[in-house]
Design an enzyme around this catalytic site. Sequence first.
Site, mmCIF file in Angstrom:
data_model
loop_
_atom_site.group_PDB
_atom_site.id
_atom_site.type_symbol
_atom_site.label_atom_id
_atom_site.label_comp_id
_atom_site.label_asym_id
_atom_site.label_seq_id
_atom_site.Cartn_x
_atom_site.Cartn_y
_atom_site.Cartn_z
ATOM 1 N N GLU A 45 -23.940 -42.126 -15.816
ATOM 2 C CA GLU A 45 -23.362 -41.013 -16.054
ATOM 3 C C GLU A 45 -22.970 -40.750 -17.624
ATOM 4 O OE1 GLU A 45 -19.690 -39.512 -14.497
ATOM 5 O OE2 GLU A 45 -20.220 -37.670 -14.408
ATOM 6 N N ARG A 270 -21.544 -55.503 -7.678
ATOM 7 C CA ARG A 270 -21.109 -55.209 -8.940
ATOM 8 C C ARG A 270 -20.234 -56.659 -9.503
ATOM 9 N NH1 ARG A 270 -16.064 -51.328 -9.976
ATOM 10 N NH2 ARG A 270 -15.616 -52.972 -11.337
ATOM 11 N N LYS A 280 -14.673 -47.873 -14.880
ATOM 12 C CA LYS A 280 -14.617 -46.914 -16.234
ATOM 13 C C LYS A 280 -13.441 -46.050 -16.493
ATOM 14 C CE LYS A 280 -17.743 -43.309 -15.807
ATOM 15 N NZ LYS A 280 -19.375 -42.849 -15.792
#
Length: 570
Positions: A45, A270, A280
């Site tokens: 994104e 992850r 983020k």
Amino acid sequence: MKHSDPPEKENTNNSSDTNFIRQAIEEDLKANRYDGRVHTRFPPEPSGYLHIGHAKAICISFGIAEDFGGLYNLRFDDSNPLTEESEYVEGIKRDVRWLGFDWKAREYHASDYFETLCEYAVKLIEKGKAYVCDLTPEEMRSYRGTLVEAGKDSPYRDRSIEESLTLFRGMRDGEFPDGSRTLRAKIDMSSPNLNMRDPVMYRILRAHHYRQGDDWCIYPTYDFTHGQSDSIEGVTHSLCDVQFEDHRPLYDWFLEELEIYQPRQIEFARLNLTYTVLGKRKLKVLVEEGHVSGWDDPRLPTLSGMRRRGYTPEAIRDFCNRIGVSKADNLIEMGQLEYSIRDDLNRRAPRVMAVLNPVKVIIDNYPEGQVEMLDAENNPEDENAGTRQIPFSREIYIEREDFMEDPPRKFFRLAPGREVRLKHAYYIQCERVVKDENGEIVEIHCTYDPETRGGWSEDGRRVRGTLHWVSDEHALDAEVRLYDSLFTEREPESTADGADWMQFLNPNSLEILSDCKVEPSLVEATPENRYQFLRMGYFCLDPDTSSEKLVFNRTVPLRDSWAKIQRGQK
RNA sequence: AGGGCGGUGGCCAAGCGGUAAGGCACAGGUCUUUGGAACCUGCAUGCGUAGGUUCGAAUCCUACCCGCCCUGCCA
């Protein structure tokens, strides 16, 4: 795309060639599941910059596609106009390119599918599989139920197909205020998987989209965008974070009800790294609250920060290959990353001499005014690196910590009466020191042995210590920035007492040395060059460099067994 | 408590019923004009726990324990 050969091994020290995702793909290939195609994608994104965790995801998705002779897309999942900006898509593209991946013309944007997505939505309404809901956000939350209790059907759930169709058109045409209605999938309010409890597909939101402008006042949710985007692009294997495992049934439901092509999603764990944060949102806080200088602060695990710090894409890819891929929670030690960058730079970085904490050495028996140019090899690890010439003179600088008046055993450096080798130059012996009124050493007086030019003696005399140095007259002034970990805790986000991660910010993560002396060849340095400052570590030029001042970043120090000995002695 | 997913050395990670790969870290040592690099050696009688099946189990079965994720009209 025809698949034939198994993945090539580019590094035998990794497990990437046998990880469970590759195995699954091999099986699909064997079963001819996607006509022998392998097509992956990386779907960021554009609401922030990429970090080392993204690098892992990119290396997995793109690396697998490359190894299987397949294709990979770079797709921006840009369905939330509130957080997304062009600046981020440019940053992301720069970082992916820098990592060494070329997605060719396959750059896509989920927002380009908005029209198609809208048609999909209409199709689901027509099938009786979606409805317009008038519940407020608060109401919707209470109707959703909890982890252990089933939810309740929305009172609008059995609205007629015609009415939902009309209302949805009205939503799109801007007839209703923001947030007043949603389009929801009609699945199962009692599902134990909360994602299946009639999830929202569309929301009313009058916001400017960085690519679509003001064309839309309704936006699809991520859940109603992501799976279909993969489908539209013909992706075969949608590789993602384990957090989306729960969403897979929903993506599959949409694809099946829509009767469109269905990729296979496979999830992996992850990356987590010690002494830093990778979320983020957390990185954004650090940047926006000014705890670091920007997204490219060299202390940050962002790719732009690591690039500025001197990390190479090769080292990052090597790191990603070494850490492997699995579904288990992991916490990779920073030392693992440091290993990869040292390993890369050791082979490639030219050696130069730089004195970070200078102290003056005067060689009393060296002729005043004389300058000799000495040969110095650029890289003992690389025969083709050649040599350069460095100036030597009567007054030089050495590292302050390379001298001790009263040295402990095993200190192989300069001390009163001791002889050491100046790298590439001569043996020198310390005769006396001159101190200022505070007792600080300001000059170390030495004599040199003219017979040891080049740092070697015919008589077989053994000299234990070798010091780096720079000639006073020829030295360039420089600022050097040393970095330590951003946090003082191994796991700042989950300490035993559950304290807030921000309180573990390391106050000493940046140390600026402003009085450094570096050898003259460094005038030619550019930010792309990485150097080994002999015995000190790997460094690169920082863009803050100006015509008045050279600025260097320490990428990573050399392994230091002397420091280890010292620690052991205390 | 419901659902999903995990648990192999300090940190990662292979292993897919035939008797615990490899890397990082660590500890010794060799070599050395970087206390770097390189090289050599060492480092799980053990695979979350307890039972069971089997000639044989990290791998199969049962139960239990622990960890992570999920209740945005974020992604």
